[in-house]
Design a protein around this motif. Structure first.
Motif, PDB file in Angstrom:
ATOM      1  N   ILE A   1     -16.211  19.674 -13.073  1.00  0.00           N
ATOM      2  CA  ILE A   1     -15.312  20.497 -12.258  1.00  0.00           C
ATOM      3  C   ILE A   1     -15.818  21.927 -12.197  1.00  0.00           C
ATOM      4  O   ILE A   1     -16.603  22.369 -13.043  1.00  0.00           O
ATOM      5  CB  ILE A   1     -13.870  20.509 -12.813  1.00  0.00           C
ATOM      6  CG1 ILE A   1     -13.856  21.013 -14.272  1.00  0.00           C
ATOM      7  CG2 ILE A   1     -13.217  19.143 -12.674  1.00  0.00           C
ATOM      8  CD1 ILE A   1     -12.482  21.353 -14.791  1.00  0.00           C
TER       9      ILE A   1
ATOM     10  N   ASP B   1     -13.397  19.777  -7.633  1.00  0.00           N
ATOM     11  CA  ASP B   1     -14.284  18.694  -8.041  1.00  0.00           C
ATOM     12  C   ASP B   1     -15.736  19.076  -7.762  1.00  0.00           C
ATOM     13  O   ASP B   1     -16.088  19.400  -6.628  1.00  0.00           O
ATOM     14  CB  ASP B   1     -13.905  17.438  -7.247  1.00  0.00           C
ATOM     15  CG  ASP B   1     -14.777  16.235  -7.566  1.00  0.00           C
ATOM     16  OD1 ASP B   1     -15.660  16.354  -8.448  1.00  0.00           O
ATOM     17  OD2 ASP B   1     -14.585  15.183  -6.937  1.00  0.00           O
TER      18      ASP B   1
ATOM     19  N   ILE C   1      -8.851  24.525  -9.567  1.00  0.00           N
ATOM     20  CA  ILE C   1      -9.809  23.537 -10.018  1.00  0.00           C
ATOM     21  C   ILE C   1     -10.405  22.845  -8.798  1.00  0.00           C
ATOM     22  O   ILE C   1      -9.690  22.477  -7.862  1.00  0.00           O
ATOM     23  CB  ILE C   1      -9.134  22.490 -10.935  1.00  0.00           C
ATOM     24  CG1 ILE C   1      -8.440  23.182 -12.123  1.00  0.00           C
ATOM     25  CG2 ILE C   1     -10.148  21.463 -11.408  1.00  0.00           C
ATOM     26  CD1 ILE C   1      -9.351  24.010 -12.993  1.00  0.00           C
TER      27      ILE C   1
ATOM     28  N   ARG D   1      -7.125  17.950 -12.103  1.00  0.00           N
ATOM     29  CA  ARG D   1      -7.424  17.227 -10.872  1.00  0.00           C
ATOM     30  C   ARG D   1      -7.931  18.193  -9.811  1.00  0.00           C
ATOM     31  O   ARG D   1      -7.707  19.405  -9.898  1.00  0.00           O
ATOM     32  CB  ARG D   1      -6.183  16.489 -10.354  1.00  0.00           C
ATOM     33  CG  ARG D   1      -5.031  17.420 -10.000  1.00  0.00           C
ATOM     34  CD  ARG D   1      -3.789  16.682  -9.586  1.00  0.00           C
ATOM     35  NE  ARG D   1      -2.754  17.595  -9.125  1.00  0.00           N
ATOM     36  CZ  ARG D   1      -1.929  18.251  -9.907  1.00  0.00           C
ATOM     37  NH1 ARG D   1      -1.995  18.093 -11.224  1.00  0.00           N
ATOM     38  NH2 ARG D   1      -1.019  19.069  -9.410  1.00  0.00           N
ATOM     39  N   ASP D   2      -8.583  17.651  -8.816  1.00  0.00           N
ATOM     40  CA  ASP D   2      -9.118  18.439  -7.716  1.00  0.00           C
ATOM     41  C   ASP D   2      -8.011  19.193  -7.000  1.00  0.00           C
ATOM     42  O   ASP D   2      -6.926  18.655  -6.753  1.00  0.00           O
ATOM     43  CB  ASP D   2      -9.837  17.504  -6.736  1.00  0.00           C
ATOM     44  CG  ASP D   2     -10.636  18.262  -5.693  1.00  0.00           C
ATOM     45  OD1 ASP D   2     -11.117  19.369  -5.982  1.00  0.00           O
ATOM     46  OD2 ASP D   2     -10.793  17.720  -4.581  1.00  0.00           O
TER      47      ASP D   2
ATOM     48  N   SER E   1     -11.192  17.261 -16.832  1.00  0.00           N
ATOM     49  CA  SER E   1     -10.857  16.384 -15.710  1.00  0.00           C
ATOM     50  C   SER E   1     -10.615  14.955 -16.185  1.00  0.00           C
ATOM     51  O   SER E   1     -11.138  14.521 -17.207  1.00  0.00           O
ATOM     52  CB  SER E   1     -11.975  16.395 -14.677  1.00  0.00           C
ATOM     53  OG  SER E   1     -13.102  15.702 -15.171  1.00  0.00           O
TER      54      SER E   1
ATOM     55  N   GLY F   1     -17.048  13.576 -13.825  1.00  0.00           N
ATOM     56  CA  GLY F   1     -15.849  14.409 -13.846  1.00  0.00           C
ATOM     57  C   GLY F   1     -16.128  15.900 -13.912  1.00  0.00           C
ATOM     58  O   GLY F   1     -15.243  16.676 -14.295  1.00  0.00           O
TER      59      GLY F   1
END
Length: 226
Positions: free
Chosen positions: A152, A143, A141, A127-128, A80, A150
């Motif tokens: 994940i 968060d 993915i 990224r989320d 992340s 970061g």
């Protein structure tokens, strides 16, 4: 001893879990373990076709062998964005989840400052809500910040690979003993309950069923520390 659940291969090295998801166009390794594991990891991974390594977070017991594995299999590495700056551990400072974990946290912070993994290039910044389909399987993915800023999770079918966002010590699901942000870690615990994956694979302990996680409901116990 290796275990298998569908096309997920699970291997425990000492106190560290590594996971391989077999895809049609290549296999994905989740996390890379710690010091003293290289030969055993190579022996295990040689039977796979590792194309991608996903790091659940930047702590050294998850990133230590990333450079070695990248060179060995010419694979890509993903992490992340928020944890890229944490890879050398210079910016990681954890706080205890409760007053009972102050000594443990102090030891962990000392270890993070003393050791750093060998440098490796990051190929993909995650990224989320990102979807990965490149290797013939679909991953999402999500968060899971708290343990690190970061952290994940990787969602695959009804499974979640949660790193250290959840631990299962003494068969009691809970947040980790130390976190960069305990409040965020508790929110992540609640988020995992909402997502409700059938099985949660964790970094150091036995996998957790969603039923066991719901029974624990540990975040209520921690509200008094917030």
């Amino acid at each position: 001893m290796e275990r298998q659940i569908e096309n997920v291969y699970i291997k425990r090295f000492y106190y560290f879990n590594l996971y391989v998801i077999k895809g049609k166009n290549g296999d994905i390794l989740i996390d890379t373990g710690f010091i003293g594991m290289k030969k055993n990891i190579k022996r295990w991974l040689n039977k796979f076709n590792i194309k991608l390594v996903i790091l659940t977070h930047a702590h050294i017991d998850h990133t230590w062998n990333a450079a070695y594995i990248k060179k060995l299999y010419n694979c890509k590495i993903a992490i992340s964005k928020k944890d890229i700056e944490n890879i050398d551990n210079s910016k990681i400072h954890s706080e205890p989840s409760t007053n009972n974990h102050k000594r443990w946290t102090k030891l962990m912070n000392w270890g993070m400052k003393k050791f750093s993994p060998k440098y490796f290039d990051i190929d993909y910044v995650l990224r989320d809500n990102q979807i990965i389909r490149k290797y013939g399987i679909e991953l999402k993915i999500t968060d899971l910040s708290g343990h690190t800023d970061g952290s994940i999770g990787i969602i695959y079918k009804n499974f979640m690979f949660a790193g250290d966002a959840i631990v299962n010590r003494r068969k009691k699901p809970q947040i980790a003993y130390q976190n960069q942000n305990t409040k965020a870690a508790i929110n992540t615990y609640q988020k995992i309950l909402r997502i409700s994956p059938e099985i949660i694979f964790v970094g150091h302990d036995r996998e957790i069923t969603i039923e066991k996680l719901k029974e624990s409901n540990q975040y209520k116990e921690l509200e008094k520390y917030m």
